[in-house]
Design an enzyme around this catalytic site. Structure first.
Site, short mmCIF file in Angstrom:
data_model
loop_
_atom_site.label_atom_id
_atom_site.label_comp_id
_atom_site.label_asym_id
_atom_site.label_seq_id
_atom_site.Cartn_x
_atom_site.Cartn_y
_atom_site.Cartn_z
N SER A 176 -5.34 -7.30 -4.14
CA SER A 176 -4.42 -7.73 -2.71
C SER A 176 -5.56 -9.29 -2.38
CB SER A 176 -4.77 -6.66 -0.93
OG SER A 176 -4.52 -5.30 -1.56
N HIS A 228 1.88 -7.54 -6.77
CA HIS A 228 1.53 -7.36 -5.43
C HIS A 228 2.31 -6.19 -4.60
CE1 HIS A 228 -0.84 -7.91 -1.22
NE2 HIS A 228 -1.24 -6.61 -1.67
N GLU A 279 5.27 -9.45 -4.50
CA GLU A 279 4.32 -11.05 -4.56
C GLU A 279 3.92 -10.79 -5.99
OE1 GLU A 279 1.38 -10.75 -1.03
OE2 GLU A 279 1.22 -13.23 -1.20
N ASN A 322 -1.31 -11.26 2.68
CA ASN A 322 -2.61 -11.48 3.09
C ASN A 322 -3.60 -11.50 4.15
OD1 ASN A 322 -2.59 -7.94 3.31
ND2 ASN A 322 -2.73 -7.96 0.56
P1 NAD Z 1 -6.85 3.52 -2.52
O1 NAD Z 1 -8.67 3.87 -2.15
O2 NAD Z 1 -6.08 4.92 -1.93
O3 NAD Z 1 -7.03 4.35 -4.30
C1 NAD Z 1 -7.86 3.74 -5.38
C2 NAD Z 1 -8.26 3.85 -6.20
O4 NAD Z 1 -8.37 3.85 -7.85
C3 NAD Z 1 -8.50 6.01 -6.30
O5 NAD Z 1 -8.02 7.00 -6.41
C4 NAD Z 1 -10.08 5.49 -6.74
O6 NAD Z 1 -10.26 6.88 -7.48
C5 NAD Z 1 -9.37 4.74 -7.88
N1 NAD Z 1 -10.92 4.23 -8.71
C6 NAD Z 1 -11.61 3.39 -8.86
N2 NAD Z 1 -12.64 2.97 -9.78
C7 NAD Z 1 -12.02 3.98 -10.39
C8 NAD Z 1 -12.04 3.34 -11.79
N3 NAD Z 1 -13.13 2.55 -12.77
N4 NAD Z 1 -10.64 3.97 -13.27
C9 NAD Z 1 -9.81 4.44 -12.48
N5 NAD Z 1 -9.53 4.92 -10.85
C10 NAD Z 1 -10.21 3.98 -9.89
O7 NAD Z 1 -6.53 2.50 -2.75
P2 NAD Z 1 -5.19 1.65 -2.75
O8 NAD Z 1 -4.81 1.89 -0.94
O9 NAD Z 1 -4.33 2.71 -3.68
O10 NAD Z 1 -5.32 0.48 -3.17
C11 NAD Z 1 -5.55 0.36 -4.58
C12 NAD Z 1 -5.33 -1.39 -4.72
O11 NAD Z 1 -4.04 -2.06 -4.26
C13 NAD Z 1 -6.52 -1.98 -4.21
O12 NAD Z 1 -6.45 -3.39 -4.87
C14 NAD Z 1 -5.82 -2.24 -2.72
O13 NAD Z 1 -6.30 -3.85 -2.25
C15 NAD Z 1 -3.96 -2.49 -3.41
N6 NAD Z 1 -3.79 -2.70 -2.42
C16 NAD Z 1 -3.22 -2.06 -0.88
C17 NAD Z 1 -2.63 -1.73 -0.41
C18 NAD Z 1 -2.36 -0.64 0.57
O14 NAD Z 1 -1.85 -1.13 2.22
N7 NAD Z 1 -3.43 0.22 1.09
C19 NAD Z 1 -1.15 -2.81 -0.14
C20 NAD Z 1 -0.80 -3.57 -0.84
C21 NAD Z 1 -2.40 -3.70 -2.41
#
Ligand code: NAD
Length: 302
Positions: free
Chosen positions: A130, A151, A163, A201
């Site tokens: 993000s 993104h 994005e 963001n």
């Molecule tokens: P989340 O906490 O729901 O999931 C993250 C996952 O990554 C977890 O299941 C965790 O176990 C896993 N993980 C951590 N370390 C790891 C590793 N070394 N190898 C493999 N898996 C690993 O988080 P999310 O909301 O799904 O966010 C994930 C990414 O997407 C982030 O970069 C976040 O910024 C981005 N993002 C989030 C949103 C949102 O609204 N939540 C929107 C767009 C982008």
């Protein structure tokens, strides 16, 4: 073993996609990719998250089925296209790998460094970060020219925008290949330059952070702040409700990237946001954040 979508004539055509991280975003990315016909291999370092992934995707596909957005057959085919593995290296030979793990630079850098020795020469690498520098993440790999930011928005199956962020070295072929994927998903791409938090963001997170400051300073309650922005600014969700939906750890991580990246105090993360994260109250995903989701309906936390 998934078959590569590569052939001599269309070297950048993508048929197989790896997704690293099976959290809310990784699940959603696997879901839309499989519905669009890509073969998906999903991994996560947490076995519980990986075990829960297929069930989550199935439930979300069911929701689309009930709404008449997809057919029974499309649902069955999509589910059949998603496989999971605990082994990151298995994603190496695929046409594209999208990293959607926790929003921490050290976590993402370690994933790319571990993946590089297993990659096929043609594999495109993407991150769903993000906020973190695409150029810096790309520099941890052997192929900065084949690396970009893709993104997705949350919830991935519903949100129209993706994005696309080029790092300083991203080549045109890679950008076009990713653009073609977004089109095949039926989504709309917007291009952003590689500066902290890109576009969505850069604008959204300071607003959420300001809402937390308004709560911190007692200007409003959780409910009044959300009501003001829903009914007064016509936002579909209030900022605190939205923060819970995104994940408060992710919100804090993005504010820190903005703060560090611009060295500007206007991006100072609200201490109350940090406090919720310290408590492990990360929003919907832990059933507690600015609202408490453990009962029948959400209850404001203050
Ligand atoms: P989340 O906490 O729901 O999931 C993250 C996952 O990554 C977890 O299941 C965790 O176990 C896993 N993980 C951590 N370390 C790891 C590793 N070394 N190898 C493999 N898996 C690993 O988080 P999310 O909301 O799904 O966010 C994930 C990414 O997407 C982030 O970069 C976040 O910024 C981005 N993002 C989030 C949103 C949102 O609204 N939540 C929107 C767009 C982008």
């Amino acid at each position: 073993m998934l078959q590569s979508g590569m052939d001599g004539e269309d070297a950048m055509a993508i048929g197989t996609v790896g997704v690293v991280g099976a959290g809310q975003m990784g699940n959603g990315i696997a879901h839309v990719m499989a519905l669009a016909g890509y073969e998906v291999l999903l991994t996560d370092s947490n076995p519980e998250a990986l075990a829960a992934a297929s069930g989550t995707v199935a439930r979300n596909l069911d929701r689309q089925l009930r709404k008449g957005a997809i057919t029974d057959e499309a649902k069955a085919q999509a589910l059949a296209r998603i496989r999971t593995t605990p082994t990151l290296a298995e994603l190496g030979p695929l046409d594209m790998v999208i990293e959607a793990a926790t929003e921490r630079e050290a976590v993402k850098a370690a994933i790319f460094e571990a993946l590089v020795p297993h990659l096929a020469p043609h594999t495109i690498l993407a991150t769903n970060t993000s906020s973190i520098s695409i150029t810096r993440l790309a520099s941890r790999t052997d192929r900065p020219e084949k690396f970009l930011g893709v993104h997705f928005m949350n919830p991935v199956p519903l949100m129209q925008l993706v994005e696309l962020i080029r790092g300083i070295a991203t080549d045109d072929e890679t950008f076009e290949a990713a653009h073609a994927v977004v089109e095949r998903l039926g989504k709309t791409a917007a291009t952003a330059q590689d500066f902290p938090a890109f576009i969505v963001n850069r604008i959204l997170m300071p607003m959420i952070n300001e809402a937390v400051y308004a709560l911190f300073e007692g200007v409003g309650t959780v409910e009044s702040i959300d009501a003001c922005m829903r009914l007064g600014a016509n936002h579909p969700m209030g900022p605190l409700e939205l923060a819970d939906f995104i994940g408060l750890d992710t919100c804090l991580a993005i504010m820190n990237v903005l703060y560090d990246g611009f060295a500007d105090t206007k991006y100072r993360p609200c201490p109350l946001l940090a406090k919720y994260v310290e408590a492990g109250w990360l929003g919907r995903k832990t059933r507690r954040g600015f609202y408490d989701y453990r009962g029948e309906s959400p209850v404001p936390s203050r």
